[in-house]
Design a protein around this motif. Structure first.
Motif, PDB file in Angstrom:
ATOM      1  N   MET A 174       0.831  -1.202   0.000  1.00  0.00           N
ATOM      2  CA  MET A 174       0.000   0.000   0.000  1.00  0.00           C
ATOM      3  C   MET A 174       0.867   1.254   0.000  1.00  0.00           C
ATOM      4  O   MET A 174       0.657   2.177  -0.801  1.00  0.00           O
ATOM      5  N   LEU A 175       1.863   1.302   0.905  1.00  0.00           N
ATOM      6  CA  LEU A 175       2.717   2.487   0.992  1.00  0.00           C
ATOM      7  C   LEU A 175       3.574   2.649  -0.260  1.00  0.00           C
ATOM      8  O   LEU A 175       3.858   3.772  -0.679  1.00  0.00           O
ATOM      9  N   LEU A 176       3.999   1.543  -0.861  1.00  0.00           N
ATOM     10  CA  LEU A 176       4.748   1.637  -2.112  1.00  0.00           C
ATOM     11  C   LEU A 176       3.874   2.204  -3.220  1.00  0.00           C
ATOM     12  O   LEU A 176       4.312   3.090  -3.982  1.00  0.00           O
ATOM     13  N   LEU A 177       2.648   1.726  -3.329  1.00  0.00           N
ATOM     14  CA  LEU A 177       1.736   2.225  -4.361  1.00  0.00           C
ATOM     15  C   LEU A 177       1.465   3.714  -4.185  1.00  0.00           C
ATOM     16  O   LEU A 177       1.417   4.475  -5.162  1.00  0.00           O
ATOM     17  N   ILE A 178       1.304   4.151  -2.927  1.00  0.00           N
ATOM     18  CA  ILE A 178       1.042   5.569  -2.664  1.00  0.00           C
ATOM     19  C   ILE A 178       2.256   6.412  -3.044  1.00  0.00           C
ATOM     20  O   ILE A 178       2.124   7.474  -3.664  1.00  0.00           O
ATOM     21  N   ALA A 179       3.452   5.946  -2.696  1.00  0.00           N
ATOM     22  CA  ALA A 179       4.669   6.687  -3.059  1.00  0.00           C
ATOM     23  C   ALA A 179       4.817   6.787  -4.581  1.00  0.00           C
ATOM     24  O   ALA A 179       5.181   7.841  -5.119  1.00  0.00           O
ATOM     25  N   LEU A 180       4.517   5.695  -5.284  1.00  0.00           N
ATOM     26  CA  LEU A 180       4.609   5.697  -6.745  1.00  0.00           C
ATOM     27  C   LEU A 180       3.563   6.621  -7.367  1.00  0.00           C
ATOM     28  O   LEU A 180       3.803   7.222  -8.426  1.00  0.00           O
ATOM     29  N   ALA A 181       2.403   6.742  -6.724  1.00  0.00           N
ATOM     30  CA  ALA A 181       1.353   7.628  -7.236  1.00  0.00           C
ATOM     31  C   ALA A 181       1.693   9.092  -6.987  1.00  0.00           C
ATOM     32  O   ALA A 181       1.395   9.961  -7.823  1.00  0.00           O
ATOM     33  N   HIS A 182       2.311   9.396  -5.844  1.00  0.00           N
ATOM     34  CA  HIS A 182       2.550  10.787  -5.463  1.00  0.00           C
ATOM     35  C   HIS A 182       3.828  11.373  -6.065  1.00  0.00           C
ATOM     36  O   HIS A 182       3.891  12.578  -6.318  1.00  0.00           O
ATOM     37  N   ALA A 183       4.849  10.551  -6.270  1.00  0.00           N
ATOM     38  CA  ALA A 183       6.138  11.070  -6.733  1.00  0.00           C
ATOM     39  C   ALA A 183       6.046  11.871  -8.042  1.00  0.00           C
ATOM     40  O   ALA A 183       6.638  12.954  -8.143  1.00  0.00           O
ATOM     41  N   PRO A 184       5.294  11.406  -9.070  1.00  0.00           N
ATOM     42  CA  PRO A 184       5.229  12.185 -10.320  1.00  0.00           C
ATOM     43  C   PRO A 184       4.575  13.561 -10.151  1.00  0.00           C
ATOM     44  O   PRO A 184       4.763  14.436 -11.008  1.00  0.00           O
ATOM     45  N   LEU A 185       3.823  13.778  -9.085  1.00  0.00           N
ATOM     46  CA  LEU A 185       3.162  15.066  -8.873  1.00  0.00           C
ATOM     47  C   LEU A 185       4.160  16.185  -8.600  1.00  0.00           C
ATOM     48  O   LEU A 185       3.811  17.364  -8.676  1.00  0.00           O
TER      49      LEU A 185
ATOM     50  N   ASN B 269       9.988  10.976 -15.321  1.00  0.00           N
ATOM     51  CA  ASN B 269       9.110  10.068 -14.598  1.00  0.00           C
ATOM     52  C   ASN B 269       9.851   8.821 -14.138  1.00  0.00           C
ATOM     53  O   ASN B 269       9.609   8.301 -13.043  1.00  0.00           O
ATOM     54  N   THR B 270      10.773   8.344 -14.961  1.00  0.00           N
ATOM     55  CA  THR B 270      11.574   7.178 -14.572  1.00  0.00           C
ATOM     56  C   THR B 270      12.399   7.483 -13.329  1.00  0.00           C
ATOM     57  O   THR B 270      12.477   6.673 -12.397  1.00  0.00           O
ATOM     58  N   GLY B 271      12.995   8.673 -13.289  1.00  0.00           N
ATOM     59  CA  GLY B 271      13.819   9.059 -12.151  1.00  0.00           C
ATOM     60  C   GLY B 271      13.044   9.133 -10.852  1.00  0.00           C
ATOM     61  O   GLY B 271      13.495   8.631  -9.818  1.00  0.00           O
ATOM     62  N   VAL B 272      11.848   9.754 -10.887  1.00  0.00           N
ATOM     63  CA  VAL B 272      11.077   9.873  -9.642  1.00  0.00           C
ATOM     64  C   VAL B 272      10.493   8.528  -9.220  1.00  0.00           C
ATOM     65  O   VAL B 272      10.266   8.298  -8.020  1.00  0.00           O
ATOM     66  N   THR B 273      10.281   7.635 -10.184  1.00  0.00           N
ATOM     67  CA  THR B 273       9.836   6.288  -9.834  1.00  0.00           C
ATOM     68  C   THR B 273      10.919   5.568  -9.039  1.00  0.00           C
ATOM     69  O   THR B 273      10.636   4.909  -8.032  1.00  0.00           O
ATOM     70  N   VAL B 274      12.169   5.719  -9.476  1.00  0.00           N
ATOM     71  CA  VAL B 274      13.297   5.138  -8.740  1.00  0.00           C
ATOM     72  C   VAL B 274      13.386   5.747  -7.347  1.00  0.00           C
ATOM     73  O   VAL B 274      13.590   5.048  -6.353  1.00  0.00           O
ATOM     74  N   ILE B 275      13.213   7.075  -7.261  1.00  0.00           N
ATOM     75  CA  ILE B 275      13.242   7.760  -5.959  1.00  0.00           C
ATOM     76  C   ILE B 275      12.160   7.198  -5.035  1.00  0.00           C
ATOM     77  O   ILE B 275      12.405   6.926  -3.852  1.00  0.00           O
ATOM     78  N   ALA B 276      10.949   7.022  -5.562  1.00  0.00           N
ATOM     79  CA  ALA B 276       9.839   6.507  -4.748  1.00  0.00           C
ATOM     80  C   ALA B 276      10.144   5.106  -4.221  1.00  0.00           C
ATOM     81  O   ALA B 276       9.869   4.798  -3.051  1.00  0.00           O
ATOM     82  N   ILE B 277      10.719   4.266  -5.064  1.00  0.00           N
ATOM     83  CA  ILE B 277      11.051   2.900  -4.636  1.00  0.00           C
ATOM     84  C   ILE B 277      12.136   2.922  -3.566  1.00  0.00           C
ATOM     85  O   ILE B 277      12.067   2.171  -2.576  1.00  0.00           O
ATOM     86  N   ILE B 278      13.139   3.799  -3.729  1.00  0.00           N
ATOM     87  CA  ILE B 278      14.208   3.910  -2.739  1.00  0.00           C
ATOM     88  C   ILE B 278      13.661   4.403  -1.401  1.00  0.00           C
ATOM     89  O   ILE B 278      14.006   3.876  -0.334  1.00  0.00           O
ATOM     90  N   VAL B 279      12.786   5.413  -1.448  1.00  0.00           N
ATOM     91  CA  VAL B 279      12.180   5.942  -0.219  1.00  0.00           C
ATOM     92  C   VAL B 279      11.404   4.852   0.491  1.00  0.00           C
ATOM     93  O   VAL B 279      11.503   4.677   1.723  1.00  0.00           O
ATOM     94  N   TRP B 280      10.596   4.092  -0.258  1.00  0.00           N
ATOM     95  CA  TRP B 280       9.841   2.993   0.343  1.00  0.00           C
ATOM     96  C   TRP B 280      10.772   1.925   0.903  1.00  0.00           C
ATOM     97  O   TRP B 280      10.548   1.402   2.006  1.00  0.00           O
ATOM     98  N   GLY B 281      11.822   1.594   0.164  1.00  0.00           N
ATOM     99  CA  GLY B 281      12.782   0.595   0.633  1.00  0.00           C
ATOM    100  C   GLY B 281      13.446   1.012   1.934  1.00  0.00           C
ATOM    101  O   GLY B 281      13.667   0.185   2.831  1.00  0.00           O
ATOM    102  N   LEU B 282      13.762   2.310   2.057  1.00  0.00           N
ATOM    103  CA  LEU B 282      14.329   2.822   3.299  1.00  0.00           C
ATOM    104  C   LEU B 282      13.343   2.639   4.452  1.00  0.00           C
ATOM    105  O   LEU B 282      13.738   2.283   5.574  1.00  0.00           O
ATOM    106  N   SER B 283      12.062   2.870   4.183  1.00  0.00           N
ATOM    107  CA  SER B 283      11.039   2.679   5.209  1.00  0.00           C
ATOM    108  C   SER B 283      10.975   1.225   5.668  1.00  0.00           C
ATOM    109  O   SER B 283      10.805   0.940   6.856  1.00  0.00           O
ATOM    110  N   VAL B 284      11.098   0.298   4.717  1.00  0.00           N
ATOM    111  CA  VAL B 284      11.091  -1.121   5.071  1.00  0.00           C
ATOM    112  C   VAL B 284      12.261  -1.439   6.012  1.00  0.00           C
ATOM    113  O   VAL B 284      12.101  -2.132   7.023  1.00  0.00           O
ATOM    114  N   ILE B 285      13.433  -0.899   5.683  1.00  0.00           N
ATOM    115  CA  ILE B 285      14.619  -1.155   6.510  1.00  0.00           C
ATOM    116  C   ILE B 285      14.442  -0.575   7.911  1.00  0.00           C
ATOM    117  O   ILE B 285      14.705  -1.245   8.919  1.00  0.00           O
TER     118      ILE B 285
END
Length: 363
Positions: free
Chosen positions: A1-12, A322-338
């Protein structure tokens, strides 16, 4: 859920990009185009309903927990209202002082609007759910058709600009934040998703997934199929057809409505997956740790996106695609998991979950 939200919000936050279709930025290269199409099919207006379904389910768990502790119905409802007010407060702080893309205020308002139904019988609850859902189905596509016609473009663009600074953003957010949840509820069918989540909770579809596996499978298959079919016309705009602005807005309303089915389907799918994971491993333990602290890490994810992408901070939204912010969103979510895994290892609750409990229960 949090990954999907980050991916949705990052392009904004891509204020250096031209508007594409709806909330998506214009594709710069082929990979951008793939990411946009994937987002329109599986993420946009699907992450929000998933959050809403889980929120509605949580209301039932909270209500039942209060009753099991000897509280009466009036006291249990008071606790729900109190938590809803604090969600609105947390959302206000996120939107005004941090500048994040908030949904907490909208869910706090939803809790206030539907909390009275938690104690009502099945007939009243179903009647209210049907009335609210039909209302959204009736007006939403036409509303978005008129909105897009008024905008005069397929895309909304972004609310950010290169000249924005923190003080300016804070003052604007402080002025407009009271109407933000109103517009969110007007433009997006959050209430039907929350009500479906309450129905999920009453049936214990996720907490007793072993008994409900066949039902969850049907819900997941139907919901996700409807979601994909409803989003497909948006994906094909400018690729296969070029509809009028009003028609584009209308089918965007359809994409939003079918996204509710998608969120419901995702919730059922994750319930099925959880039911099949008999032996927890490091990955599932980490994801569970994050889920236990979803409020803390939703706010953290939004804060990091603001710091990295907004013009008031590091301003990467002016330089990335868009590709760059998608990578950023995944990294941010991954940091949250850690971080959540570390907290779980040391048996520490999420800071905002601890604060919320202390405020709601006066501890």
């Amino acid at each position: 859920m949090l990954l999907l939200i980050a991916l949705a919000h990052a392009p904004l936050y891509l204020y250096g990009s031209q508007p594409g279709i709806m909330s998506r930025p214009e594709s710069v290269h082929f990979l951008d185009n793939i990411i946009n199409s994937f987002g329109e099919l599986f993420i946009d207006n699907r992450a929000r309903p998933l959050f809403a379904v889980i929120f509605g389910y949580g209301l039932v768990l909270m209500f039942e927990s209060q009753l099991s502790k000897g509280k009466n119905i009036k006291e249990a409802k008071r606790t729900i209202r109190k938590r809803s007010y604090y969600l609105i407060l947390f959302g206000m702080i996120l939107a005004v002082f941090i500048g994040g893309q908030d949904i907490l205020m909208a869910y706090g308002v939803a809790g206030l609007l539907v909390g009275w139904l938690l104690s009502r019988d099945h007939k009243v609850f179903i009647s209210a759910t049907v009335i609210v859902t039909v209302l959204f189905l009736t007006y939403l596509p036409f509303l978005w058709g008129f909105i897009l016609q008024e905008i005069g473009s397929y895309g909304f663009g972004t609310e950010f600009s290169q000249n924005d600074n923190y003080l300016q953003s804070l003052l604007e957010a402080a002025l407009y934040f009271p109407i933000v949840p109103i517009f969110i509820h007007l433009l997006f069918p959050i209430l039907p998703s929350v009500l479906i989540g309450i129905w999920f909770g009453r049936k214990h579809l996720l907490t007793e997934a072993q008994k409900q596996d066949k039902k969850l499978k049907r819900i997941a298959s139907f919901g996700i199929t409807i979601s994909i079919l409803g989003a497909l016309p948006i994906v094909l705009i400018d690729e296969v057809w070029v509809p009028s602005l009003f028609l584009t807005g209308f089918i965007y309303g359809i994409q939003i409505i079918t996204g509710t089915a998608g969120g419901i389907g995702y919730a059922a799918l994750f319930g099925m997956i959880g039911n099949r994971l008999k032996n927890p491993n490091r990955i599932t333990t980490s994801l569970t740790a994050l889920g236990k602290r979803s409020l803390t890490f939703f706010v953290l994810n939004e804060t990091l996106l603001v710091l990295l992408l907004s013009p008031a901070a590091f301003g990467l939204g002016d330089r990335l695609s868009n590709t760059g912010v998608t990578v950023i969103a995944i990294i941010v979510w991954g940091l949250s998991v850690i971080l959540a895994t570390i907290l779980e290892k040391h048996q520490m609750k999420g800071p905002l979950e601890t604060l919320m409990r202390s405020l709601v229960y006066n501890r």
